[in-house]
Motif scaffolding. Structure first.
Motif, PDB file in Angstrom:
ATOM      1  N   ALA A 143      11.254   1.261   7.350  1.00 62.08           N
ATOM      2  CA  ALA A 143      12.087   1.618   8.300  1.00 62.08           C
ATOM      3  C   ALA A 143      12.375   0.126   9.230  1.00 62.08           C
ATOM      4  O   ALA A 143      13.473   0.009   9.617  1.00 62.08           O
ATOM      5  CB  ALA A 143      11.736   2.522   9.337  1.00 62.08           C
ATOM      6  N   SER A 144      11.368  -0.810   9.382  1.00 63.92           N
ATOM      7  CA  SER A 144      11.814  -1.972  10.113  1.00 63.92           C
ATOM      8  C   SER A 144      12.686  -2.792   9.454  1.00 63.92           C
ATOM      9  O   SER A 144      13.338  -3.603   9.858  1.00 63.92           O
ATOM     10  CB  SER A 144      10.409  -2.340  10.628  1.00 63.92           C
ATOM     11  OG  SER A 144       9.708  -1.509  11.385  1.00 63.92           O
ATOM     12  N   VAL A 145      12.253  -2.840   8.025  1.00 62.45           N
ATOM     13  CA  VAL A 145      12.919  -3.931   7.118  1.00 62.45           C
ATOM     14  C   VAL A 145      14.354  -3.479   7.072  1.00 62.45           C
ATOM     15  O   VAL A 145      15.116  -3.964   7.168  1.00 62.45           O
ATOM     16  CB  VAL A 145      12.333  -3.946   5.934  1.00 62.45           C
ATOM     17  CG1 VAL A 145      12.976  -5.008   5.033  1.00 62.45           C
ATOM     18  CG2 VAL A 145      10.838  -4.576   6.014  1.00 62.45           C
ATOM     19  N   LEU A 146      14.707  -1.932   6.815  1.00 65.26           N
ATOM     20  CA  LEU A 146      16.062  -1.424   6.913  1.00 65.26           C
ATOM     21  C   LEU A 146      16.643  -1.721   8.123  1.00 65.26           C
ATOM     22  O   LEU A 146      17.859  -1.894   7.990  1.00 65.26           O
ATOM     23  CB  LEU A 146      15.823  -0.038   6.461  1.00 65.26           C
ATOM     24  CG  LEU A 146      15.368   0.322   5.069  1.00 65.26           C
ATOM     25  CD1 LEU A 146      14.943   1.799   4.808  1.00 65.26           C
ATOM     26  CD2 LEU A 146      16.315  -0.165   4.036  1.00 65.26           C
ATOM     27  N   ALA A 147      16.027  -1.775   9.319  1.00 68.33           N
ATOM     28  CA  ALA A 147      16.584  -1.988  10.572  1.00 68.33           C
ATOM     29  C   ALA A 147      17.241  -3.273  10.546  1.00 68.33           C
ATOM     30  O   ALA A 147      18.504  -3.491  11.053  1.00 68.33           O
ATOM     31  CB  ALA A 147      15.768  -1.784  11.793  1.00 68.33           C
ATOM     32  N   GLU A 148      16.562  -4.349  10.159  1.00 68.73           N
ATOM     33  CA  GLU A 148      17.094  -5.698  10.123  1.00 68.73           C
ATOM     34  C   GLU A 148      18.206  -5.820   9.211  1.00 68.73           C
ATOM     35  O   GLU A 148      19.332  -6.609   9.404  1.00 68.73           O
ATOM     36  CB  GLU A 148      16.199  -6.677   9.899  1.00 68.73           C
ATOM     37  CG  GLU A 148      15.173  -6.896  10.688  1.00 68.73           C
ATOM     38  CD  GLU A 148      15.750  -7.396  12.032  1.00 68.73           C
ATOM     39  OE1 GLU A 148      16.051  -8.735  12.020  1.00 68.73           O
ATOM     40  OE2 GLU A 148      16.049  -6.762  12.923  1.00 68.73           O
ATOM     41  N   ILE A 149      18.280  -4.971   8.131  1.00 67.60           N
ATOM     42  CA  ILE A 149      19.261  -5.070   7.083  1.00 67.60           C
ATOM     43  C   ILE A 149      20.726  -4.453   7.661  1.00 67.60           C
ATOM     44  O   ILE A 149      21.722  -5.084   7.684  1.00 67.60           O
ATOM     45  CB  ILE A 149      18.864  -4.196   5.744  1.00 67.60           C
ATOM     46  CG1 ILE A 149      17.674  -5.048   5.147  1.00 67.60           C
ATOM     47  CG2 ILE A 149      20.056  -4.005   4.811  1.00 67.60           C
ATOM     48  CD1 ILE A 149      17.266  -4.420   3.889  1.00 67.60           C
ATOM     49  N   VAL A 150      20.363  -3.269   8.402  1.00 65.36           N
ATOM     50  CA  VAL A 150      21.570  -2.631   8.962  1.00 65.36           C
ATOM     51  C   VAL A 150      22.337  -3.584  10.077  1.00 65.36           C
ATOM     52  O   VAL A 150      23.172  -3.521  10.205  1.00 65.36           O
ATOM     53  CB  VAL A 150      20.988  -1.409   9.649  1.00 65.36           C
ATOM     54  CG1 VAL A 150      22.265  -0.569  10.537  1.00 65.36           C
ATOM     55  CG2 VAL A 150      20.749  -0.244   8.456  1.00 65.36           C
ATOM     56  N   ILE A 176      19.722  -2.804   0.670  1.00 62.49           N
ATOM     57  CA  ILE A 176      19.254  -1.349   0.744  1.00 62.49           C
ATOM     58  C   ILE A 176      18.272  -0.868  -0.367  1.00 62.49           C
ATOM     59  O   ILE A 176      17.257  -0.411  -0.420  1.00 62.49           O
ATOM     60  CB  ILE A 176      19.948  -0.296   1.230  1.00 62.49           C
ATOM     61  CG1 ILE A 176      20.617  -0.789   2.712  1.00 62.49           C
ATOM     62  CG2 ILE A 176      19.464   1.014   1.470  1.00 62.49           C
ATOM     63  CD1 ILE A 176      21.676   0.305   3.379  1.00 62.49           C
ATOM     64  N   VAL A 177      19.212  -1.132  -1.476  1.00 61.69           N
ATOM     65  CA  VAL A 177      18.372  -0.508  -2.687  1.00 61.69           C
ATOM     66  C   VAL A 177      17.308  -1.552  -3.311  1.00 61.69           C
ATOM     67  O   VAL A 177      16.228  -0.923  -3.441  1.00 61.69           O
ATOM     68  CB  VAL A 177      19.555  -0.730  -3.807  1.00 61.69           C
ATOM     69  CG1 VAL A 177      18.926  -0.420  -5.168  1.00 61.69           C
ATOM     70  CG2 VAL A 177      20.584   0.316  -3.715  1.00 61.69           C
ATOM     71  N   SER A 178      17.323  -2.769  -2.854  1.00 63.74           N
ATOM     72  CA  SER A 178      16.173  -3.610  -3.078  1.00 63.74           C
ATOM     73  C   SER A 178      14.850  -2.946  -2.256  1.00 63.74           C
ATOM     74  O   SER A 178      13.915  -2.948  -2.830  1.00 63.74           O
ATOM     75  CB  SER A 178      16.501  -4.838  -2.587  1.00 63.74           C
ATOM     76  OG  SER A 178      17.482  -5.590  -3.574  1.00 63.74           O
ATOM     77  N   GLN A 179      15.074  -2.586  -1.132  1.00 65.89           N
ATOM     78  CA  GLN A 179      14.188  -1.994  -0.300  1.00 65.89           C
ATOM     79  C   GLN A 179      13.553  -0.755  -0.775  1.00 65.89           C
ATOM     80  O   GLN A 179      12.362  -0.445  -0.875  1.00 65.89           O
ATOM     81  CB  GLN A 179      14.645  -1.821   1.106  1.00 65.89           C
ATOM     82  CG  GLN A 179      13.571  -2.011   2.188  1.00 65.89           C
ATOM     83  CD  GLN A 179      12.649  -3.135   2.012  1.00 65.89           C
ATOM     84  OE1 GLN A 179      13.041  -4.400   1.758  1.00 65.89           O
ATOM     85  NE2 GLN A 179      11.402  -3.087   2.248  1.00 65.89           N
ATOM     86  N   LEU A 180      14.645   0.150  -1.176  1.00 66.60           N
ATOM     87  CA  LEU A 180      14.131   1.526  -1.859  1.00 66.60           C
ATOM     88  C   LEU A 180      13.346   1.029  -2.986  1.00 66.60           C
ATOM     89  O   LEU A 180      12.254   1.969  -3.249  1.00 66.60           O
ATOM     90  CB  LEU A 180      15.329   2.160  -2.327  1.00 66.60           C
ATOM     91  CG  LEU A 180      16.259   2.569  -1.175  1.00 66.60           C
ATOM     92  CD1 LEU A 180      17.607   3.529  -1.802  1.00 66.60           C
ATOM     93  CD2 LEU A 180      15.245   3.252  -0.093  1.00 66.60           C
ATOM     94  N   VAL A 181      13.570   0.073  -3.811  1.00 66.30           N
ATOM     95  CA  VAL A 181      12.833  -0.246  -4.856  1.00 66.30           C
ATOM     96  C   VAL A 181      11.437  -0.665  -4.709  1.00 66.30           C
ATOM     97  O   VAL A 181      10.405  -0.327  -4.934  1.00 66.30           O
ATOM     98  CB  VAL A 181      13.493  -1.348  -6.064  1.00 66.30           C
ATOM     99  CG1 VAL A 181      12.229  -1.775  -7.001  1.00 66.30           C
ATOM    100  CG2 VAL A 181      14.587  -0.951  -6.574  1.00 66.30           C
ATOM    101  N   VAL A 182      11.341  -1.287  -3.544  1.00 68.70           N
ATOM    102  CA  VAL A 182      10.029  -1.802  -2.930  1.00 68.70           C
ATOM    103  C   VAL A 182       9.139  -0.620  -2.405  1.00 68.70           C
ATOM    104  O   VAL A 182       8.037  -0.516  -2.729  1.00 68.70           O
ATOM    105  CB  VAL A 182      10.418  -2.936  -1.784  1.00 68.70           C
ATOM    106  CG1 VAL A 182       9.064  -2.883  -0.930  1.00 68.70           C
ATOM    107  CG2 VAL A 182      10.646  -4.144  -2.200  1.00 68.70           C
ATOM    108  N   ILE A 183       9.859   0.319  -2.052  1.00 71.90           N
ATOM    109  CA  ILE A 183       9.029   1.576  -1.778  1.00 71.90           C
ATOM    110  C   ILE A 183       8.646   2.233  -2.943  1.00 71.90           C
ATOM    111  O   ILE A 183       7.352   2.697  -2.673  1.00 71.90           O
ATOM    112  CB  ILE A 183      10.256   2.819  -0.926  1.00 71.90           C
ATOM    113  CG1 ILE A 183      10.566   2.172   0.319  1.00 71.90           C
ATOM    114  CG2 ILE A 183       9.775   4.070  -0.684  1.00 71.90           C
ATOM    115  CD1 ILE A 183      11.422   3.044   1.159  1.00 71.90           C
TER     116      ILE A 183
END
Length: 297
Positions: free
Chosen positions: A151-158, A200-207
Motif C-alpha cells: 500500500a505504501s509503494v502503491l501510494a507513491e505510484i498514485v 500498478i500491475v508490476s506491484q501486484l506481481v510482487v504481491i
C-alpha cells in the motif's frame, strides 16, 4: 538513419554486434548443457521424479491446496492494498498539512521496512494480542505484511501518476467551478490510471511472489510450502518440485501482466476514440447545487 538518442551503426559496429551475439549464444548454450549434464549425473532428470506431476497425484495432494492459499492471500492483499494505497497517495497531495504529513510518515515508514519483517511482526502481534487460531495466524500475518508494504509503494505510484499530468488539467477544472475532490475524481484520476497501470500491475506481481515468504518462513501452507513435503514424499525430487512451482508462478504472473496490457490498450483506445464534449449542463451537474457559479475552492 539516426536520432538524438541513437546513431545508425556502421559496418564495424554491425560486425562487432554480430560477434558479441554469437559469443553470447554459444556461452548460454554451454551453460545450459552444463546444467543438464550435472542434473543428469545426479539423477534429477529420472522419470520417476517427474511422474507424480504428470499423473496428477501431486497436484491434488500438494500443489492445488497450496495454490489456493497463495491466490487467497494475494487476492486479499490486493483488494485491501489498492484502495489503501490510492487513499494514501491522494492524501500526500493534500493542501492540508495535518493530512499530508501523517500520510507521508506512514508511507515512508512502511516502505522502508522489509516485507518479511512486517510479516513476522504481524504474526507476533496476532499471537500476543488476538484470539485468532494458530492455523489462521500465518494467513493474517502474510496479508498484513503485504498490505502495509505494498500500500505504501502503491501510494507513491498514485502520487507520481497524478503529478505527471499537466497542471493545466487541474487549473482548467478549477476554473469552471469544480471542487478539489471533484477535480481529483473526475479529471485527474481517470487520466492517471492509464499511466499508472503498468507500475500498478508490476506491484501486484510482487504481491503474488512475496506470498512465498510466508510459506518459507511463517509456515503458511502456500504453493512454496508444498515443495518440502512433496519432495520428501516422492523421493527427494527437489529440483522437479521447485521447477513445477516456478512454472506455476510464471503462469500466474504472465496472465496478470497480459490482462493488464490488454486493459491498458482498451483504455488508450477508448480515450482516442471518444469525441464527446462536456457541455455546460454536464459541468453544472458535476458541481453541487448553488456552487457551480462560485470560484474554485
Amino acid at each position: 538513419m539516426s536520432s538524438l538518442l541513437y546513431d545508425a551503426q556502421g559496418p564495424k559496429a554491425k560486425r562487432r554486434n554480430v560477434v558479441i551475439s554469437v559469443v553470447f549464444v554459444v556461452v548460454l548454450a554451454a551453460v545450459l548443457w552444463w546444467m543438464y549434464d550435472q542434473l543428469d549425473k545426479k539423477g534429477q532428470l529420472e522419470w520417476a521424479l517427474w511422474k507424480p506431476f504428470v499423473h496428477g497425484e501431486a497436484w491434488s495432494t500438494y500443489l492445488w491446496p497450496g495454490l489456493l492459499n497463495t491466490l487467497k492471500a494475494a487476492a486479499l492483499s490486493m483488494v485491501i492494498a489498492l484502495p489503501l494505497g490510492a487513499f494514501l497517495g491522494i492524501a500526500r497531495l493534500s493542501d492540508h498539512t495535518w493530512v499530508r504529513v501523517p500520510a507521508g510518515v506512514v508511507v515512508e515508514f512502511f516502505r522502508a521496512i522489509p516485507v518479511l519483517v512486517l510479516m513476522i511482526f504481524g504474526l507476533a502481534l496476532f499471537s500476543e494480542y488476538t484470539n485468532i487460531s494458530t492455523d489462521d495466524r500465518p494467513l493474517y500475518a502474510v496479508v498484513t505484511g503485504l498490505v502495509l508494504y505494498n500500500a505504501s509503494v502503491l501510494a507513491e505510484i498514485v502520487r507520481a501518476g497524478i503529478l505527471s499530468l499537466p497542471r493545466g488539467q487541474a487549473e482548467a477544472a478549477s476554473a469552471i467551478g469544480l471542487r478539489k475532490n471533484q477535480v481529483m475524481r473526475f479529471i485527474l484520476l481517470p487520466q492517471a490510471v492509464t499511466a499508472m497501470l503498468p507500475a500498478i500491475v508490476s506491484q501486484l506481481v510482487v504481491i503474488v511472489k512475496d506470498t512465498a515468504l510466508g510459506g518459507a518462513v511463517l509456515t503458511f501452507p502456500d504453493l512454496m510450502a508444498s515443495v518440502s513435503p512433496m519432495s520428501s514424499y516422492y523421493g527427494a525430487n527437489t529440483i522437479a518440485s521447485f521447477t513445477v512451482v516456478a512454472l506455476i508462478y510464471i503462469v500466474i504472473n504472465f496472465s496478470l501482466t497480459t490482462f493488464a496490457s490488454w486493459l491498458e490498450r482498451r483504455l488508450r483506445q477508448a480515450k482516442k476514440s471518444t469525441g464527446a464534449v462536456v457541455g455546460a449542463d454536464a459541468v453544472v451537474e458535476l458541481s453541487t447545487p448553488g456552487e457551480h457559479m462560485e470560484g474554485p475552492k
